[in-house]
Write a protein that holds these residues in place. Structure first.
Motif, PDB file in Angstrom:
ATOM      1  N   THR A   3     112.789 -25.324   9.022  1.00  0.00           N
ATOM      2  CA  THR A   3     111.568 -24.528   9.044  1.00  0.00           C
ATOM      3  C   THR A   3     110.762 -24.920   7.817  1.00  0.00           C
ATOM      4  N   PHE A   4     109.545 -25.407   8.074  1.00  0.00           N
ATOM      5  CA  PHE A   4     108.652 -25.804   6.995  1.00  0.00           C
ATOM      6  C   PHE A   4     107.738 -24.644   6.621  1.00  0.00           C
ATOM      7  N   LYS A   5     107.324 -24.593   5.374  1.00  0.00           N
ATOM      8  CA  LYS A   5     106.361 -23.586   4.925  1.00  0.00           C
ATOM      9  C   LYS A   5     105.066 -23.740   5.707  1.00  0.00           C
ATOM     10  N   GLU A   6     104.687 -24.982   5.971  1.00  0.00           N
ATOM     11  CA  GLU A   6     103.523 -25.278   6.793  1.00  0.00           C
ATOM     12  C   GLU A   6     104.011 -26.111   7.967  1.00  0.00           C
ATOM     13  N   GLY A   7     103.882 -25.577   9.168  1.00  0.00           N
ATOM     14  CA  GLY A   7     104.297 -26.329  10.341  1.00  0.00           C
ATOM     15  C   GLY A   7     105.393 -25.667  11.142  1.00  0.00           C
ATOM     16  N   GLY A   8     106.001 -24.612  10.587  1.00  0.00           N
ATOM     17  CA  GLY A   8     107.019 -23.874  11.330  1.00  0.00           C
ATOM     18  C   GLY A   8     108.320 -24.625  11.501  1.00  0.00           C
ATOM     19  N   ARG A   9     109.114 -24.146  12.440  1.00  0.00           N
ATOM     20  CA  ARG A   9     110.437 -24.710  12.675  1.00  0.00           C
ATOM     21  C   ARG A   9     110.341 -25.937  13.572  1.00  0.00           C
TER      22      ARG A   9
END
Length: 123
Positions: A88-94
């Protein structure tokens, strides 16, 4: 180190999550790294830039859910490793992704790395 020794060492370090140690130990100073076209930092030239780009990628991770580093396949002075991630990225989701990582070795060091995967939908 032989290409097989470099490949085995890289796999060992990656499986332990020691990516920066792998860059410092195994990559040549003038190494180049290529991501898929259209991705951030698609081309990095030099070990210093590769490590800087890794830190940027690492700092965008909110949570690592899992992943695998496969066994290397060696041919001459090249090798390939399958890898998968669930992040899961801070920007871009899982995102779950699979990639083939290809490397070129000269004089016991990685001189070129390229990563092959489906480019994820961002956002």
């Amino acid at each position: 180190m032989t290409t097989k020794e470099v490949a085995d060492r890289l796999v060992s370090l990656c499986r332990e999550g020691k990516y920066e140690e792998a860059y410092n130990e195994l990559y040549a100073e003038n190494c180049i790294s290529q991501e898929m076209p259209g991705m951030p930092n698609a081309l990095a030239e030099g070990k210093e830039q590769i490590i800087k780009d890794f830190h940027q990628w690492q700092n965008n991770i909110q949570e690592m859910h899992g992943g695998e580093v496969g066994d290397p396949m060696v041919a001459g002075n090249h090798f390939a490793i399958p890898m998968s991630y669930d992040i899961t990225f801070k920007e871009g989701g899982r995102q779950a992704m699979e990639e083939i990582c290809m490397y070129q070795v000269q004089n016991g060091q990685i001189t070129k790395a390229s990563y092959h995967y489906e480019v994820p939908e961002m956002g």
